[in-house]
Each structure stands twice: as structure tokens, then as C-alpha cells.
Design a protein around this motif. Structure first.
Motif, PDB file in Angstrom:
ATOM      1  N   ASP A 113      11.079  -7.827  -5.817  1.00  0.00           N
ATOM      2  CA  ASP A 113      10.592  -6.854  -6.787  1.00  0.00           C
ATOM      3  C   ASP A 113      10.173  -7.476  -8.110  1.00  0.00           C
ATOM      4  OD1 ASP A 113      11.072  -4.898  -4.928  1.00  0.00           O
ATOM      5  OD2 ASP A 113      13.037  -4.371  -5.721  1.00  0.00           O
ATOM      6  N   ASP A 114      10.241  -8.793  -8.228  1.00  0.00           N
ATOM      7  CA  ASP A 114       9.844  -9.461  -9.458  1.00  0.00           C
ATOM      8  C   ASP A 114       8.347  -9.240  -9.692  1.00  0.00           C
ATOM      9  OD1 ASP A 114       9.846 -11.156 -11.705  1.00  0.00           O
ATOM     10  OD2 ASP A 114       9.281 -12.877 -10.449  1.00  0.00           O
ATOM     11  N   PRO A 115       7.976  -8.697 -10.851  1.00  0.00           N
ATOM     12  CA  PRO A 115       6.558  -8.418 -11.118  1.00  0.00           C
ATOM     13  C   PRO A 115       5.663  -9.645 -11.000  1.00  0.00           C
ATOM     14  CG  PRO A 115       7.923  -7.300 -12.724  1.00  0.00           C
ATOM     15  CD  PRO A 115       8.837  -8.193 -11.932  1.00  0.00           C
ATOM     16  N   ALA A 116       6.148 -10.808 -11.403  1.00  0.00           N
ATOM     17  CA  ALA A 116       5.327 -12.024 -11.291  1.00  0.00           C
ATOM     18  C   ALA A 116       5.044 -12.351  -9.833  1.00  0.00           C
ATOM     19  CB  ALA A 116       6.031 -13.195 -11.980  1.00  0.00           C
ATOM     20  N   THR A 117       6.046 -12.169  -8.978  1.00  0.00           N
ATOM     21  CA  THR A 117       5.856 -12.406  -7.550  1.00  0.00           C
ATOM     22  C   THR A 117       4.857 -11.419  -6.966  1.00  0.00           C
ATOM     23  OG1 THR A 117       8.127 -13.216  -7.369  1.00  0.00           O
ATOM     24  CG2 THR A 117       7.055 -12.533  -5.329  1.00  0.00           C
ATOM     25  N   VAL A 118       4.960 -10.168  -7.367  1.00  0.00           N
ATOM     26  CA  VAL A 118       4.045  -9.142  -6.851  1.00  0.00           C
ATOM     27  C   VAL A 118       2.619  -9.429  -7.317  1.00  0.00           C
ATOM     28  CG1 VAL A 118       3.504  -6.680  -6.846  1.00  0.00           C
ATOM     29  CG2 VAL A 118       5.877  -7.420  -6.700  1.00  0.00           C
ATOM     30  N   ARG A 119       2.465  -9.806  -8.581  1.00  0.00           N
ATOM     31  CA  ARG A 119       1.112 -10.125  -9.078  1.00  0.00           C
ATOM     32  C   ARG A 119       0.515 -11.323  -8.349  1.00  0.00           C
ATOM     33  NH1 ARG A 119       3.596  -8.941 -14.382  1.00  0.00           N
ATOM     34  NH2 ARG A 119       2.898  -6.862 -14.946  1.00  0.00           N
ATOM     35  N   ARG A 120       1.351 -12.347  -8.093  1.00  0.00           N
ATOM     36  CA  ARG A 120       0.869 -13.518  -7.359  1.00  0.00           C
ATOM     37  C   ARG A 120       0.443 -13.105  -5.952  1.00  0.00           C
ATOM     38  NH1 ARG A 120       4.814 -16.560  -8.402  1.00  0.00           N
ATOM     39  NH2 ARG A 120       6.095 -16.060  -6.599  1.00  0.00           N
ATOM     40  N   ARG A 121       1.225 -12.235  -5.325  1.00  0.00           N
ATOM     41  CA  ARG A 121       0.883 -11.769  -3.978  1.00  0.00           C
ATOM     42  C   ARG A 121      -0.411 -10.943  -3.990  1.00  0.00           C
ATOM     43  NH1 ARG A 121      -0.610 -11.951   0.443  1.00  0.00           N
ATOM     44  NH2 ARG A 121       0.094 -10.592   2.086  1.00  0.00           N
ATOM     45  N   LEU A 122      -0.621 -10.161  -5.061  1.00  0.00           N
ATOM     46  CA  LEU A 122      -1.882  -9.419  -5.186  1.00  0.00           C
ATOM     47  C   LEU A 122      -3.067 -10.361  -5.293  1.00  0.00           C
ATOM     48  CD1 LEU A 122      -0.893  -6.476  -7.546  1.00  0.00           C
ATOM     49  CD2 LEU A 122      -1.839  -6.266  -5.245  1.00  0.00           C
ATOM     50  N   ALA A 123      -2.907 -11.452  -6.032  1.00  0.00           N
ATOM     51  CA  ALA A 123      -3.986 -12.433  -6.154  1.00  0.00           C
ATOM     52  C   ALA A 123      -4.269 -13.086  -4.798  1.00  0.00           C
ATOM     53  CB  ALA A 123      -3.622 -13.494  -7.194  1.00  0.00           C
ATOM     54  N   GLU A 124      -3.214 -13.423  -4.064  1.00  0.00           N
ATOM     55  CA  GLU A 124      -3.393 -13.998  -2.728  1.00  0.00           C
ATOM     56  C   GLU A 124      -4.080 -12.998  -1.798  1.00  0.00           C
ATOM     57  OE1 GLU A 124       0.567 -14.958  -1.582  1.00  0.00           O
ATOM     58  OE2 GLU A 124       0.700 -16.697  -2.921  1.00  0.00           O
ATOM     59  N   LEU A 125      -3.722 -11.755  -1.931  1.00  0.00           N
ATOM     60  CA  LEU A 125      -4.318 -10.704  -1.112  1.00  0.00           C
ATOM     61  C   LEU A 125      -5.811 -10.586  -1.394  1.00  0.00           C
ATOM     62  CD1 LEU A 125      -3.849  -8.383   0.906  1.00  0.00           C
ATOM     63  CD2 LEU A 125      -3.309  -6.941  -1.051  1.00  0.00           C
ATOM     64  N   GLU A 126      -6.181 -10.653  -2.662  1.00  0.00           N
ATOM     65  CA  GLU A 126      -7.594 -10.567  -3.029  1.00  0.00           C
ATOM     66  C   GLU A 126      -8.377 -11.747  -2.460  1.00  0.00           C
ATOM     67  OE1 GLU A 126     -11.010  -8.989  -4.272  1.00  0.00           O
ATOM     68  OE2 GLU A 126      -9.046  -8.021  -4.232  1.00  0.00           O
ATOM     69  N   GLU A 127      -7.781 -12.942  -2.511  1.00  0.00           N
ATOM     70  CA  GLU A 127      -8.441 -14.111  -1.921  1.00  0.00           C
ATOM     71  C   GLU A 127      -8.631 -13.936  -0.420  1.00  0.00           C
ATOM     72  OE1 GLU A 127      -6.274 -17.652  -2.873  1.00  0.00           O
ATOM     73  OE2 GLU A 127      -6.441 -17.312  -5.032  1.00  0.00           O
ATOM     74  N   ALA A 128      -7.609 -13.415   0.263  1.00  0.00           N
ATOM     75  CA  ALA A 128      -7.704 -13.195   1.710  1.00  0.00           C
ATOM     76  C   ALA A 128      -8.756 -12.140   2.021  1.00  0.00           C
ATOM     77  CB  ALA A 128      -6.343 -12.772   2.264  1.00  0.00           C
ATOM     78  N   ARG A 129      -8.852 -11.130   1.167  1.00  0.00           N
ATOM     79  CA  ARG A 129      -9.861 -10.081   1.365  1.00  0.00           C
ATOM     80  C   ARG A 129     -11.266 -10.668   1.228  1.00  0.00           C
ATOM     81  NH1 ARG A 129      -9.436  -4.279  -0.669  1.00  0.00           N
ATOM     82  NH2 ARG A 129      -7.529  -5.075  -1.547  1.00  0.00           N
ATOM     83  N   GLN A 130     -11.463 -11.480   0.198  1.00  0.00           N
ATOM     84  CA  GLN A 130     -12.783 -12.051  -0.040  1.00  0.00           C
ATOM     85  C   GLN A 130     -13.174 -13.062   1.028  1.00  0.00           C
ATOM     86  OE1 GLN A 130     -12.668 -13.545  -4.037  1.00  0.00           O
ATOM     87  NE2 GLN A 130     -12.903 -11.509  -4.943  1.00  0.00           N
ATOM     88  N   SER A 131     -12.195 -13.772   1.570  1.00  0.00           N
ATOM     89  CA  SER A 131     -12.509 -14.760   2.604  1.00  0.00           C
ATOM     90  C   SER A 131     -12.677 -14.117   3.976  1.00  0.00           C
ATOM     91  CB  SER A 131     -11.413 -15.822   2.665  1.00  0.00           C
ATOM     92  OG  SER A 131     -10.231 -15.273   3.211  1.00  0.00           O
ATOM     93  N   GLY A 132     -12.308 -12.858   4.098  1.00  0.00           N
ATOM     94  CA  GLY A 132     -12.439 -12.167   5.372  1.00  0.00           C
ATOM     95  C   GLY A 132     -11.257 -12.368   6.296  1.00  0.00           C
ATOM     96  N   ALA A 133     -10.179 -12.963   5.789  1.00  0.00           N
ATOM     97  CA  ALA A 133      -8.994 -13.204   6.611  1.00  0.00           C
ATOM     98  C   ALA A 133      -8.262 -11.905   6.934  1.00  0.00           C
ATOM     99  CB  ALA A 133      -8.048 -14.176   5.906  1.00  0.00           C
ATOM    100  N   LEU A 134      -8.460 -10.872   6.115  1.00  0.00           N
ATOM    101  CA  LEU A 134      -7.845  -9.568   6.345  1.00  0.00           C
ATOM    102  C   LEU A 134      -8.921  -8.504   6.474  1.00  0.00           C
ATOM    103  CD1 LEU A 134      -4.887  -9.396   3.786  1.00  0.00           C
ATOM    104  CD2 LEU A 134      -4.714  -9.503   6.259  1.00  0.00           C
ATOM    105  N   SER A 135      -8.657  -7.544   7.326  1.00  0.00           N
ATOM    106  CA  SER A 135      -9.579  -6.410   7.421  1.00  0.00           C
ATOM    107  C   SER A 135      -9.438  -5.578   6.151  1.00  0.00           C
ATOM    108  CB  SER A 135      -9.241  -5.561   8.647  1.00  0.00           C
ATOM    109  OG  SER A 135      -8.010  -4.900   8.456  1.00  0.00           O
TER     110      SER A 135
END
Length: 83
Positions: free
Chosen positions: A34-56
Motif C-alpha cells: 500500500d506504499d504510495p511510492a510503490t503504487v506510483r512506480r507500478r503505475l509507471a510500469e503499467l503505462e510502459e507495458a501498455r505503450q509497448s503492447g505487452a498488455l491488452s
């Protein structure tokens, strides 16, 4: 705890110790999750995966909703302070 109670419950001491360790591990895992820094980092990783097409797009949206919900919950439980 009295002497008699202490002696009678002595065989349960290892179990109580294991339960205490498990509770401490759970609490630490929740703090890290639940650490906000961890969640923000995960959001950034998610955005990268979205842009690369790794996630639907649907899976990315689902994960993003979950992460934003965690951020809101962290803010709510911190009393509205900036997290």
C-alpha cells in the motif's frame, strides 16, 4: 499470566511464536503493497507495458483501476494528507 497458566500453556509457545511472525510478515507486506511510492512506480510500469503492447487495453485498464484504488485508500487512511 500466573505460574500455573504459564506452565500449562508452555507447549503452545512455539505456535504463538509462529503466529506472531506470520502477523508481522503480513503487516510488513501490507505496508509495502500500500506504499504510495510503490503504487506510483507500478503505475509507471503499467503505462510502459501498455505503450509497448505487452498488455491488452482491457487488462491495463483493470490493473490501473486497482492501483488507483490503492492510492485513494492510502490517502483516505492517512487522513487526507498528501501521500
Amino acid at each position: 499470566m500466573g505460574l500455573i497458566t504459564g506452565l500449562l500453556t508452555l507447549p503452545l509457545a512455539p505456535v504463538r511464536g509462529v503466529v506472531w511472525v506470520a502477523e508481522q510478515l503480513y503487516a510488513q507486506a501490507r505496508r509495502e503493497l500500500d506504499d504510495p511510492a510503490t503504487v506510483r512506480r507500478r503505475l509507471a510500469e503499467l503505462e510502459e507495458a501498455r505503450q509497448s503492447g505487452a498488455l491488452s487495453p482491457e487488462e491495463a485498464d483493470r490493473q490501473e483501476e486497482e492501483l488507483v484504488g490503492r492510492l485513494w485508500e492510502a490517502r483516505r487512511t492517512s487522513g487526507g494528507r498528501e501521500v
